[in-house]
Scaffold this motif. Sequence first.
Motif, PDB file in Angstrom:
ATOM      1  N   ILE A  43       0.836  -1.205   0.000  1.00 39.09           N
ATOM      2  CA  ILE A  43       0.000   0.000   0.000  1.00 39.09           C
ATOM      3  C   ILE A  43       0.867   1.249   0.000  1.00 39.09           C
ATOM      4  N   ALA A  44       1.939   1.244   0.779  1.00 35.06           N
ATOM      5  CA  ALA A  44       2.838   2.404   0.833  1.00 35.06           C
ATOM      6  C   ALA A  44       3.511   2.630  -0.524  1.00 35.06           C
ATOM      7  N   VAL A  45       3.935   1.545  -1.178  1.00 35.51           N
ATOM      8  CA  VAL A  45       4.567   1.664  -2.493  1.00 35.51           C
ATOM      9  C   VAL A  45       3.582   2.233  -3.521  1.00 35.51           C
ATOM     10  N   CYS A  46       2.330   1.756  -3.497  1.00 33.32           N
ATOM     11  CA  CYS A  46       1.316   2.266  -4.428  1.00 33.32           C
ATOM     12  C   CYS A  46       1.045   3.748  -4.195  1.00 33.32           C
ATOM     13  N   ALA A  47       0.992   4.157  -2.925  1.00 35.00           N
ATOM     14  CA  ALA A  47       0.760   5.568  -2.613  1.00 35.00           C
ATOM     15  C   ALA A  47       1.912   6.439  -3.103  1.00 35.00           C
ATOM     16  N   ILE A  48       3.140   5.965  -2.932  1.00 39.03           N
ATOM     17  CA  ILE A  48       4.309   6.725  -3.383  1.00 39.03           C
ATOM     18  C   ILE A  48       4.329   6.834  -4.903  1.00 39.03           C
ATOM     19  N   VAL A  49       4.001   5.736  -5.596  1.00 42.50           N
ATOM     20  CA  VAL A  49       3.963   5.756  -7.068  1.00 42.50           C
ATOM     21  C   VAL A  49       2.899   6.739  -7.565  1.00 42.50           C
ATOM     22  N   ALA A  50       1.719   6.725  -6.929  1.00 37.70           N
ATOM     23  CA  ALA A  50       0.654   7.659  -7.331  1.00 37.70           C
ATOM     24  C   ALA A  50       1.071   9.109  -7.088  1.00 37.70           C
ATOM     25  N   LEU A  51       1.771   9.361  -5.978  1.00 37.57           N
ATOM     26  CA  LEU A  51       2.231  10.718  -5.686  1.00 37.57           C
ATOM     27  C   LEU A  51       3.276  11.177  -6.705  1.00 37.57           C
ATOM     28  N   ILE A  52       4.186  10.286  -7.077  1.00 42.26           N
ATOM     29  CA  ILE A  52       5.202  10.634  -8.080  1.00 42.26           C
ATOM     30  C   ILE A  52       4.554  10.897  -9.439  1.00 42.26           C
ATOM     31  N   ALA A  53       3.573  10.068  -9.809  1.00 42.49           N
ATOM     32  CA  ALA A  53       2.879  10.268 -11.089  1.00 42.49           C
ATOM     33  C   ALA A  53       2.151  11.608 -11.108  1.00 42.49           C
ATOM     34  N   ALA A  54       1.534  11.984  -9.978  1.00 40.29           N
ATOM     35  CA  ALA A  54       0.847  13.280  -9.909  1.00 40.29           C
ATOM     36  C   ALA A  54       1.834  14.433 -10.029  1.00 40.29           C
TER      37      ALA A  54
END
Length: 319
Positions: free
Chosen positions: A67-78
């Motif tokens: 979950i933490a990895v997915c949140a970080i990836v979404a933040l980087i994409a944004a």
Amino acid sequence: MNRKEKQKKDERRCRKFISLQTIHFKNRTFMQENQHISSRRTSVKPQDVSLSLKSIVGIIVGNKLIIAVCAIVALIAACIYLHKTAPIYSRYTTVLVKEKRQSAARNVGDQISSMAGIGAVSIDNEMEEFKSPYLMYMVIKKLGLNTKYTEKKLLRVIDLYGKEPFTVSFPDAKEEDFIKLTVKIADATNFEITSLQYVDSLTKQPVLVEDTLIKARAFQCINTPAGKIIVQPTERISEKSAGRTITVSHLNPNSLADGMSSALSVSLVKSATIFNMTYQDQCPKRAEDILVTLLETYKNERSAENKAVCDASIKFIDS
């Protein structure tokens, strides 16, 4: 014989009675079991909910790394999207259309204009005239917007309108010619053209010249496959500009006028003689210059039209 028949009848009745009692007993037992199960379900319901919440929490805790990895990836994409996408700015102005005080003079002027072949202009016509591609074409020519300068920084392509370290002129190019070149700044007076793209005048096919190096000195006319090119440094060039790579594009002003006219919106205010004009652009300075030049061009065109009306009026009176 009668006794045997009676015995048989009695046996049948007994069997029938026993079967009815058995069915009744089974039905009662089934109903009691259902009541017992429903009561158990009702009593266990809060416990099941608490267990389901615990299980959800357990799933989250057990997969917290994913979950933490997915949140970080979404933040980087944004962040990448926000950095890559250029913001759009809006600039607006209010236009007041003055009316003539004397209606009789206006009527006479309208009659003379109609006789001379020049129709009277209403507020709606003036609003549409501001959005005309012809007026925008005149603005593009005055501001030189058909030559575009861009520079790529990280993920975003930045428009250098008003911040160009140099300008490029194309003496042999026609208005409809498309030319695109990449210029690298060596120093304040020396430049290098590293790539060139243009449309061949004979075949009408695009030609791309890569991995080339054409050296150009300031204010000197150089020959290229796309025609003659002159590079002129501006006051914004400095020693820090060395090493910068800028893309220069020569575009068709007629094609630009159609797209730029769609970025202009004209809306009527409550008063019948006032309307607002709003222009949207990536560069706020260019949006302001376009509105100012658009008003000046309209004023000049209107003055020329009024002069034509006066000339036609004088000619009509003399005749």
